[in-house]
Scaffold this motif. Structure first.
Motif, PDB file in Angstrom:
ATOM      1  N   LYS A  52       0.838  -1.201   0.000  1.00 25.19           N
ATOM      2  CA  LYS A  52       0.000   0.000   0.000  1.00 25.19           C
ATOM      3  C   LYS A  52       0.868   1.244   0.000  1.00 25.19           C
ATOM      4  O   LYS A  52       0.608   2.219  -0.719  1.00 25.19           O
ATOM      5  N   GLU A  53       1.941   1.221   0.810  1.00 28.16           N
ATOM      6  CA  GLU A  53       2.854   2.366   0.870  1.00 28.16           C
ATOM      7  C   GLU A  53       3.606   2.525  -0.440  1.00 28.16           C
ATOM      8  O   GLU A  53       3.902   3.636  -0.880  1.00 28.16           O
ATOM      9  N   LEU A  54       3.944   1.387  -1.064  1.00 26.35           N
ATOM     10  CA  LEU A  54       4.687   1.429  -2.317  1.00 26.35           C
ATOM     11  C   LEU A  54       3.915   2.207  -3.373  1.00 26.35           C
ATOM     12  O   LEU A  54       4.488   3.000  -4.122  1.00 26.35           O
ATOM     13  N   LYS A  55       2.614   1.993  -3.431  1.00 29.44           N
ATOM     14  CA  LYS A  55       1.791   2.730  -4.390  1.00 29.44           C
ATOM     15  C   LYS A  55       1.829   4.219  -4.083  1.00 29.44           C
ATOM     16  O   LYS A  55       1.963   5.054  -4.980  1.00 29.44           O
ATOM     17  N   THR A  56       1.716   4.556  -2.808  1.00 30.60           N
ATOM     18  CA  THR A  56       1.717   5.966  -2.414  1.00 30.60           C
ATOM     19  C   THR A  56       3.055   6.626  -2.697  1.00 30.60           C
ATOM     20  O   THR A  56       3.129   7.687  -3.331  1.00 30.60           O
ATOM     21  N   VAL A  57       4.149   5.987  -2.228  1.00 35.14           N
ATOM     22  CA  VAL A  57       5.489   6.551  -2.406  1.00 35.14           C
ATOM     23  C   VAL A  57       5.848   6.627  -3.883  1.00 35.14           C
ATOM     24  O   VAL A  57       6.398   7.624  -4.358  1.00 35.14           O
ATOM     25  N   GLY A  58       5.537   5.569  -4.639  1.00 37.15           N
ATOM     26  CA  GLY A  58       5.872   5.541  -6.058  1.00 37.15           C
ATOM     27  C   GLY A  58       5.197   6.653  -6.837  1.00 37.15           C
ATOM     28  O   GLY A  58       5.836   7.343  -7.637  1.00 37.15           O
ATOM     29  N   LEU A  59       3.901   6.844  -6.605  1.00 41.79           N
ATOM     30  CA  LEU A  59       3.164   7.886  -7.326  1.00 41.79           C
ATOM     31  C   LEU A  59       3.650   9.278  -6.943  1.00 41.79           C
ATOM     32  O   LEU A  59       3.798  10.152  -7.800  1.00 41.79           O
ATOM     33  N   LYS A  60       3.905   9.486  -5.653  1.00 45.92           N
ATOM     34  CA  LYS A  60       4.405  10.798  -5.205  1.00 45.92           C
ATOM     35  C   LYS A  60       5.772  11.096  -5.814  1.00 45.92           C
ATOM     36  O   LYS A  60       6.051  12.216  -6.252  1.00 45.92           O
ATOM     37  N   THR A  61       6.622  10.075  -5.844  1.00 46.73           N
ATOM     38  CA  THR A  61       7.970  10.246  -6.391  1.00 46.73           C
ATOM     39  C   THR A  61       7.932  10.604  -7.873  1.00 46.73           C
ATOM     40  O   THR A  61       8.582  11.555  -8.317  1.00 46.73           O
ATOM     41  N   LEU A  62       7.161   9.852  -8.645  1.00 48.51           N
ATOM     42  CA  LEU A  62       7.049  10.125 -10.076  1.00 48.51           C
ATOM     43  C   LEU A  62       6.439  11.501 -10.333  1.00 48.51           C
ATOM     44  O   LEU A  62       6.836  12.198 -11.274  1.00 48.51           O
ATOM     45  N   GLY A  63       5.505  11.888  -9.491  1.00 44.59           N
ATOM     46  CA  GLY A  63       4.889  13.207  -9.621  1.00 44.59           C
ATOM     47  C   GLY A  63       5.898  14.323  -9.412  1.00 44.59           C
ATOM     48  O   GLY A  63       5.938  15.297 -10.183  1.00 44.59           O
ATOM     49  N   VAL A  64       6.724  14.187  -8.376  1.00 46.60           N
ATOM     50  CA  VAL A  64       7.760  15.192  -8.100  1.00 46.60           C
ATOM     51  C   VAL A  64       8.756  15.258  -9.253  1.00 46.60           C
ATOM     52  O   VAL A  64       9.150  16.345  -9.699  1.00 46.60           O
ATOM     53  N   PHE A  65       9.167  14.085  -9.764  1.00 43.98           N
ATOM     54  CA  PHE A  65      10.107  14.047 -10.881  1.00 43.98           C
ATOM     55  C   PHE A  65       9.549  14.777 -12.100  1.00 43.98           C
ATOM     56  O   PHE A  65      10.236  15.596 -12.718  1.00 43.98           O
ATOM     57  N   PHE A  66       8.326  14.459 -12.447  1.00 44.48           N
ATOM     58  CA  PHE A  66       7.724  15.027 -13.659  1.00 44.48           C
ATOM     59  C   PHE A  66       7.576  16.539 -13.551  1.00 44.48           C
ATOM     60  O   PHE A  66       7.901  17.277 -14.491  1.00 44.48           O
TER      61      PHE A  66
ATOM     62  N   THR B  39       5.428  11.680   3.104  1.00 46.85           N
ATOM     63  CA  THR B  39       5.080  10.336   3.572  1.00 46.85           C
ATOM     64  C   THR B  39       5.382  10.128   5.056  1.00 46.85           C
ATOM     65  O   THR B  39       5.242   9.017   5.570  1.00 46.85           O
ATOM     66  N   GLY B  40       5.805  11.199   5.740  1.00 48.63           N
ATOM     67  CA  GLY B  40       6.101  11.086   7.165  1.00 48.63           C
ATOM     68  C   GLY B  40       7.392  10.332   7.449  1.00 48.63           C
ATOM     69  O   GLY B  40       7.578   9.797   8.543  1.00 48.63           O
ATOM     70  N   GLU B  41       8.307  10.293   6.464  1.00 50.18           N
ATOM     71  CA  GLU B  41       9.566   9.563   6.607  1.00 50.18           C
ATOM     72  C   GLU B  41      10.749  10.538   6.626  1.00 50.18           C
ATOM     73  O   GLU B  41      11.783  10.291   6.026  1.00 50.18           O
ATOM     74  N   PHE B  42      10.565  11.653   7.313  1.00 49.04           N
ATOM     75  CA  PHE B  42      11.606  12.680   7.397  1.00 49.04           C
ATOM     76  C   PHE B  42      11.830  13.040   8.855  1.00 49.04           C
ATOM     77  O   PHE B  42      10.881  13.364   9.575  1.00 49.04           O
ATOM     78  N   ASP B  43      13.084  12.945   9.292  1.00 47.43           N
ATOM     79  CA  ASP B  43      13.441  13.262  10.686  1.00 47.43           C
ATOM     80  C   ASP B  43      14.096  14.642  10.729  1.00 47.43           C
ATOM     81  O   ASP B  43      15.263  14.808  10.372  1.00 47.43           O
TER      82      ASP B  43
END
Length: 412
Positions: free
Chosen positions: A69-83, A399-403
């Motif tokens: 489930k996270e993979l779908k979220t992270v993958g789409l967000k990443t590709l969106g930022v790249f584009f 994604t809440g993965e930043f410290d």
């Protein structure tokens, strides 16, 4: 005493010292400095031999470790930022070439002047070439975008099966171990970096005649300025939008930027980014291990800038007039071509050839700019690398993965 200080200094400082020595040697020896080029080639080959496996293992680890489930979220967000970031770089370039007149008084090379091999001249074929017809062949030939596609599918499959099959889980653990070994090899090779980079720069300065570049200085300057402007704007956006200290952001990126500038390669800088981004930027490793290797092929913000400016400059040589519609189409083609652009010195030449053929400029015109690729890369490579670093920060925060504590307390 000076030698001891250099020996005990950081890798970045040793590389800077090596670069200065290389420049001096190049000016003193002139064309004779080319005899030192083999030392630089050894360094580049030593690192590049690790990159395909490093990218494969990193992508597999990232896609297999994240819940589906996270993979779908992270993958789409990443590709969106790249584009978005790559498209904005193209927009900036189109605005610049529309405002700034670029006219070169050069003679176009003959039809046999450029001997390189170019990819297909349409979007469909370029997209098809993202898919490897032989996964082992893609790894052997170092076709990064094809490696990423295969690694992503491999990692997703491992993710689905590893909890149900012990053998698949064992395979996953083997890949994790292989990645650690590859990273260790890279760290050993980087000890040699100051010598290799020094020799590489000596050869470039010694063999690149200043007179041959005079008529193209305006192109180099425009590309460099646009790269710097986009980097500044991107840095300001990340700092202001996510309330991060600009000083800390740049300080924590120093080692990455120095490697990118001195090697002019995002691929060679990748191992350093994979190490520094989690430790200094505060991005969780499972995010950085996914975003950074993926961005190495798909997020080359500097590629559209150099390709668009070069295309317009080359068009003037062939007396081709670009309308606004042509420029917009050129921007689209440049964004497409940047997806899968090789992150190694010289890789930009192939990307440029793809864009030229797509837009209708004779591919032989690439020969005019082939000698400028190194100078383009001085600002393009750090922009590409930092674009990936910023993308990992954005995705990490979303994604809440930043410290934030790690980011603020890190020191070089």
């Amino acid at each position: 005493m000076i030698l001891n200080k250099v020996k005990n200094s950081s890798l970045s400082m040793r590389i800077v010292v090596g670069s200065i020595i290389g420049l001096i040697i190049g000016f003193v020896l002139g064309e004779n400095a080319e005899s030192l080029k083999f030392l630089g080639d050894i360094f580049l080959r030593s690192v590049k031999m690790c990159v395909p496996l490093l990218i494969f293992c990193s992508i597999v680890e990232a896609t297999a470790s994240l819940p589906l489930k996270e993979l779908k979220t992270v993958g789409l967000k990443t590709l969106g930022v790249f584009f978005v970031s790559t498209s904005l770089a193209a927009v900036l370039s189109i605005i610049a070439v529309k405002i700034i007149p670029i006219n070169l008084t050069l003679t176009a090379p003959g039809s046999d002047a450029y001997k390189g091999t170019v990819a297909g001249g349409n979007i469909q074929e370029t997209i098809v070439n993202f898919i490897p017809d032989n996964a082992v062949g893609a790894l052997a030939e170092g076709v990064i975008v094809q490696i990423i596609v295969f690694a992503a599918l491999f990692g997703i499959s491992v993710n689905i099966m590893k909890d149900s099959f012990e053998s698949v889980n064992a395979l996953y653990e083997l890949i994790l171990g292989l990645r650690k070994v590859i990273m260790k090899i890279v760290s050993i090779v980087m000890v040699y970096a100051p010598i290799g980079i020094s020799a590489m720069l000596a050869g470039v300065i010694g063999t690149s005649g200043v007179d041959a570049l005079k008529s193209l200085v305006q192109v180099i300057v425009i590309v460099s300025i646009l790269d710097i402007i986009f980097f500044v704007l991107y840095t300001l956006y990340v700092a202001i939008r996510y309330r991060l200290s600009i000083v800390t952001l740049l300080k924590n990126s120093l080692n990455i930027m120095v490697i990118a500038v001195t090697t002019t390669s995002s691929a060679i800088t990748l191992p350093v980014s994979l190490e520094d981004v989690p430790k200094k930027m505060g991005v969780k490793e499972r995010i950085s291990d996914f975003v950074l290797p993926l961005g190495n092929a798909l997020n080359t913000n500097g590629s559209p800038i150099s390709n668009i400016v070069s295309a317009v400059a080359c068009a003037s040589v062939f007396d081709i007039q670009f309308t606004l519609q042509n420029l917009i189409l050129l921007g689209v083609f440049s964004v497409v071509a940047s997806f899968g652009n090789p992150g190694v010195p010289g890789g930009g030449i192939v990307s440029m050839a793809i864009v030229f053929q797509m837009i209708g400029i004779p591919v032989e015109g690439v020969a005019i700019f082939a000698g400028l690729d190194y100078f383009y890369s001085l600002t393009r490579a750090p922009l590409n690398v930092m674009g990936n670093v910023y993308s990992s920060i954005i995705v990490g925060i979303k994604t809440g993965e930043f410290d934030r504590n790690v980011f603020e307390s890190s020191t070089n």
